[in-house]
Design a protein around this motif. Structure first.
Motif, PDB file in Angstrom:
ATOM      1  N   LYS A  35      24.068  16.549 -42.620  1.00 46.51           N
ATOM      2  CA  LYS A  35      23.449  15.241 -42.851  1.00 46.51           C
ATOM      3  C   LYS A  35      23.030  15.015 -44.304  1.00 46.51           C
ATOM      4  O   LYS A  35      22.704  15.955 -45.026  1.00 46.51           O
ATOM      5  CB  LYS A  35      22.209  15.082 -41.956  1.00 46.51           C
ATOM      6  N   TYR A  36      23.020  13.740 -44.666  1.00 46.12           N
ATOM      7  CA  TYR A  36      22.493  13.315 -45.958  1.00 46.12           C
ATOM      8  C   TYR A  36      21.058  12.848 -45.745  1.00 46.12           C
ATOM      9  O   TYR A  36      20.806  11.943 -44.943  1.00 46.12           O
ATOM     10  CB  TYR A  36      23.327  12.159 -46.505  1.00 46.12           C
ATOM     11  N   GLY A  37      20.117  13.482 -46.442  1.00 44.10           N
ATOM     12  CA  GLY A  37      18.722  13.061 -46.341  1.00 44.10           C
ATOM     13  C   GLY A  37      18.254  12.493 -47.667  1.00 44.10           C
ATOM     14  O   GLY A  37      18.282  11.301 -47.899  1.00 44.10           O
ATOM     15  N   CYS A  38      17.832  13.387 -48.561  1.00 49.75           N
ATOM     16  CA  CYS A  38      17.236  12.948 -49.827  1.00 49.75           C
ATOM     17  C   CYS A  38      18.231  12.895 -50.974  1.00 49.75           C
ATOM     18  O   CYS A  38      18.071  12.112 -51.912  1.00 49.75           O
ATOM     19  CB  CYS A  38      16.095  13.895 -50.199  1.00 49.75           C
ATOM     20  N   GLY A  39      19.233  13.757 -50.941  1.00 46.93           N
ATOM     21  CA  GLY A  39      20.204  13.824 -52.033  1.00 46.93           C
ATOM     22  C   GLY A  39      19.701  14.518 -53.284  1.00 46.93           C
ATOM     23  O   GLY A  39      20.407  14.574 -54.288  1.00 46.93           O
ATOM     24  N   GLY A  41      17.976  17.731 -53.108  1.00 49.30           N
ATOM     25  CA  GLY A  41      17.675  19.140 -52.858  1.00 49.30           C
ATOM     26  C   GLY A  41      16.319  19.419 -52.247  1.00 49.30           C
ATOM     27  O   GLY A  41      15.887  20.569 -52.223  1.00 49.30           O
ATOM     28  N   GLN A  42      15.666  18.394 -51.703  1.00 44.89           N
ATOM     29  CA  GLN A  42      14.304  18.591 -51.203  1.00 44.89           C
ATOM     30  C   GLN A  42      14.206  18.750 -49.687  1.00 44.89           C
ATOM     31  O   GLN A  42      13.334  19.461 -49.199  1.00 44.89           O
ATOM     32  CB  GLN A  42      13.437  17.388 -51.607  1.00 44.89           C
ATOM     33  N   CYS A  43      15.060  18.073 -48.924  1.00 39.99           N
ATOM     34  CA  CYS A  43      14.803  17.986 -47.476  1.00 39.99           C
ATOM     35  C   CYS A  43      15.532  19.040 -46.646  1.00 39.99           C
ATOM     36  O   CYS A  43      15.073  19.417 -45.571  1.00 39.99           O
ATOM     37  CB  CYS A  43      15.170  16.602 -46.960  1.00 39.99           C
ATOM     38  N   GLY A  44      16.689  19.485 -47.090  1.00 40.49           N
ATOM     39  CA  GLY A  44      17.448  20.497 -46.352  1.00 40.49           C
ATOM     40  C   GLY A  44      18.337  19.953 -45.246  1.00 40.49           C
ATOM     41  O   GLY A  44      18.995  20.742 -44.571  1.00 40.49           O
ATOM     42  N   ALA A  45      18.401  18.639 -45.077  1.00 39.94           N
ATOM     43  CA  ALA A  45      19.268  18.087 -44.021  1.00 39.94           C
ATOM     44  C   ALA A  45      20.735  18.444 -44.248  1.00 39.94           C
ATOM     45  O   ALA A  45      21.521  18.486 -43.308  1.00 39.94           O
ATOM     46  CB  ALA A  45      19.112  16.567 -43.961  1.00 39.94           C
ATOM     47  N   CYS A  46      21.087  18.707 -45.494  1.00 41.87           N
ATOM     48  CA  CYS A  46      22.485  18.961 -45.875  1.00 41.87           C
ATOM     49  C   CYS A  46      22.829  20.443 -45.897  1.00 41.87           C
ATOM     50  O   CYS A  46      23.878  20.808 -46.433  1.00 41.87           O
ATOM     51  CB  CYS A  46      22.731  18.375 -47.253  1.00 41.87           C
ATOM     52  N   ARG A  56      21.845  24.083 -49.987  1.00 46.63           N
ATOM     53  CA  ARG A  56      21.724  22.622 -49.857  1.00 46.63           C
ATOM     54  C   ARG A  56      22.942  21.969 -50.517  1.00 46.63           C
ATOM     55  O   ARG A  56      23.050  21.922 -51.735  1.00 46.63           O
ATOM     56  CB  ARG A  56      20.389  22.171 -50.440  1.00 46.63           C
ATOM     57  N   CYS A  58      24.051  19.082 -51.003  1.00 48.45           N
ATOM     58  CA  CYS A  58      23.986  17.913 -51.896  1.00 48.45           C
ATOM     59  C   CYS A  58      23.838  18.348 -53.349  1.00 48.45           C
ATOM     60  O   CYS A  58      24.039  17.546 -54.253  1.00 48.45           O
ATOM     61  CB  CYS A  58      22.843  16.974 -51.503  1.00 48.45           C
TER      62      CYS A  58
HETATM   63  S1  FES Z   1      20.143  15.813 -48.653  1.00 46.75           S
HETATM   64 FE1  FES Z   1      18.080  16.520 -48.879  1.00 46.75          FE
HETATM   65  S2  FES Z   1      18.321  18.531 -49.658  1.00 46.75           S
HETATM   66 FE2  FES Z   1      20.341  17.755 -49.596  1.00 46.75          FE
END
Ligand code: FES
Ligand code: FES
Length: 148
Positions: A35-39, A41-46, A56, A58
């Motif tokens: 998944k794409y979350g923050c883009g 490097g903060q959220c870890g969805a990717c 990560r 992204c």
């Molecule tokens: S999309 Fe949030 S860390 Fe990569």
């Protein structure tokens, strides 16, 4: 053209060398479980695995992937540790909206591959992906169960 090894398959990818791995997975190859979350490097969805290490995607330009083996959520159950993690996740019913969960499973798998019997500090240190639904207690319980 860049060659990538993803989930045990070789792919030839036609993309700029600075394209984030996340965009290649999702947009070029249709592996939408990541998944794409923050883009940023903060959220870890990717989160994916690069040679077994949670990364990560992204933040990884295509040119940095090289010969490292990429594993995404689509293939995580082919890994015995990943399969145990998914079983624990389902058994404990960790997900709520689910958006962050593929990244969480990848982070947990990476942790348990490197540290099969993690301490509470190990779990807290490794499971840094964000979850807007607040499933953190269930995530920690599932990691403990997968390790048991
Ligand atoms: S999309 Fe949030 S860390 Fe990569
Ligand atoms: S389950 Fe909804 S963001 Fe984590």
């Amino acid at each position: 053209m860049v060659q990538l090894s993803i989930n045990g398959r070789q792919y030839d990818v036609d993309a700029e060398s600075d394209t984030p791995l996340l965009f290649v997975l999702r947009d070029s190859l249709g592996l939408n479980g990541t998944k794409y979350g923050c883009g940023i490097g903060q959220c870890g969805a990717c989160t994916v695995l690069l040679d077994g290490q949670a990364t990560r995607s992204c933040q990884i330009p295509l040119e940095s992937v090289g010969t490292q083996a990429v594993t995404t959520i689509e293939a995580i159950e082919q890994d015995p540790v990943g399969a145990r993690v998914v079983t624990a996740w389902v058994g404990i019913e960790v997900p709520q909206c689910g958006y962050c969960q593929s990244g969480q499973v990848m982070a947990a798998t990476s942790l348990l591959k490197q540290t099969p019997k993690p301490s509470e500090d190990d779990i807290a240190g490794a499971m840094t992906n964000l979850c807007r639904c607040g499933t953190y207690n269930a995530i920690a319980a599932a990691v403990r169960q997968a390790a048991a």
